[in-house]
Design an enzyme around this catalytic site. Structure first.
Site: not given
Ligand code: CA
Length: 437
Positions: A144, A153, A243, A250, A370
């Protein structure tokens, strides 16, 4: 594994007089996960899932079916949250498990009381099993990190600290809610690269993250870190954790202090706590690190944890859109992934969390981060599947997604399988996206 061999509650030949438990994909007698439920017309109380039924712990106390340590543990597990049982630690939990297994086993004494101690699960309402004190979310799924990191990046997706530090952030406990709760699309500040300025409005890039939730049992006093060899004694069980993530909010807010409103609008947990005892047959060696990666620093390295600290859990993510439901088509499986992809063990997370003297408390929740694999079909969120929203995901019925739309149901499941042992499941963690207000 000797412990597993000698624990009668894990004996694969053990069956239950609760007929639906035998061969049950989630809750055979070898599982016995803990939760809080309310029967029709009754208040919330502690229970244990067995097949298609729920064992009422307090009712069994009332029938005089427990004694000794099991009775004390059952009394702690009878109320509207399981925090006291979590705090009581593994000896209490094991005593309760052993007694309940014996009561529910074929020939067990519970059968004569079936009408008083069992409820049809379909007629019950699930409640939050624990009053969550703190919620910390880790980042232990390295694939992840790599896939998400490449989006921002491309040449340097994994920062140098990652292979030394089990990276985490403090998330929000107040908005941890139970599977099946309504989820409103959050509002927030969003700014696309092609927009000159941010605007406030409904999240455009709503996502899920499949994670393993870790429930903390006994805590540690502030100033007294938990050595890694002791970390398993502080872990009371596991649930599925979604989540929910607002990717646009974000990405705009996270520099430089990290996630905030893009995460805190809600996270969901599955209602049943699968205990370390039930998971014992499904422990595995932590996979070796890739060549060239550093060994964990000594305070995070323990031989027993490396030999048995991994978990063999298969996760699945399904989407059931409003159109699929209207047309009567089954949910579409988006991905499947095994917990062996986690770069850090849960013991390493607990020890790292307390290594500065920070105290954990009974009922604290940790998320693994994750759970994602390296291959197509093993991604743990839509950000990865859609490559940052660039690639349409085919749902197989003519629909596509980049991110979630209102009306989508997201369902997580997880199972543990091992030849010679009885498979167990976690139940489900489910949520439906509703419109923003
Ligand atoms: Ca999370």
């Amino acid at each position: 594994m000797n412990e597993t061999m000698h624990d009668p509650t894990l004996d694969p030949t053990r069956t239950s007089w609760v007929a639906s438990a035998n061969g049950h994909a989630e809750f055979p007698i070898q599982n016995l996960p803990l939760g809080v439920f309310a029967p029709a017309g009754g208040g919330p109380r502690g229970g244990i899932a067995i097949g298609d039924s729920i064992f009422d712990i307090g009712a069994a106390v009332g029938c005089g079916l427990f004694a000794g340590a099991a009775l004390a543990a059952a009394q702690e597990a009878s109320g509207r949250s399981l925090n006291a049982l979590l705090d009581a630690g593994s000896a209490a939990r094991r005593a309760l498990r052993r007694a309940v297994s014996d009561l529910l086993a074929t020939g067990g004494a519970g059968r004569a009381y079936a009408a008083r101690i069992l409820h049809d699960a379909a007629a019950c309402t699930a409640h939050m099993p624990v009053q969550v004190g703190n919620f910390t979310d880790f980042f232990a799924g390295i694939e992840h990190v790599i896939t998400a990191g490449r989006i921002t990046r491309p040449d340097n997706p994994v920062l140098p600290n990652y292979r030394y530090v089990p990276v985490a952030y403090h998330s929000r406990a107040s908005s941890v809610r139970l599977s099946g709760s309504p989820l409103k699309r959050p509002n927030g500040q969003r700014k696309r690269p092609d927009e000159a300025a941010p605007s406030f409005g409904p999240c455009r890039n709503l996502d899920y993250e499949i994670e393993l939730g870790i429930w903390i049992g006994p805590g540690n006093p502030v100033g007294e870190p938990i050595p890694i060899a002791q970390a398993p004694h502080h872990i009371a069980g596991f649930s599925l954790l979604n989540d929910w993530s607002a990717r646009d909010i974000q990405s705009w807010e996270s520099q430089p202090l990290g996630p905030f409103l893009g995460k805190s609008f809600s996270s969901f947990v599955s209602p049943w706590i699968v205990t370390p005892e039930a998971l014992a047959p499904f422990r595995r060696a932590q996979p070796p690190r890739p060549d060239g990666d550093p060994a964990p620093l000594p305070h995070l390295l323990d031989g027993d944890d490396q030999a048995h600290g991994g978990l063999d859990i298969d996760f699945e993510v399904y989407i059931h859109s409003a159109r699929m439901r209207a047309e009567g088509t089954p949910p579409h499986r988006l991905s499947t992934v095994n917990a062996s992809v986690l770069y850090w063990t849960v013991a390493q997370m607990v020890t790292h969390h307390t290594s500065n003297g920070c105290n954990l408390m009974p009922g604290d929740l940790l998320g693994t981060g994750t759970v994602s694999g390296p291959d197509v079909g093993t991604e743990g969120c839509l950000l990865e599947m859609s490559r940052g929203g660039q690639k349409a995901i085919d749902l197989g019925n003519g629909e596509t997604r980049h991110y979630l739309v209102d009306g989508d149901d997201i369902v997580f499941r997880a199972h543990c399988r091992r030849p010679g042992m009885v498979s167990i499941g976690f139940g489900e963690c489910r949520g439906r996206i509703g419109p923003a207000s």
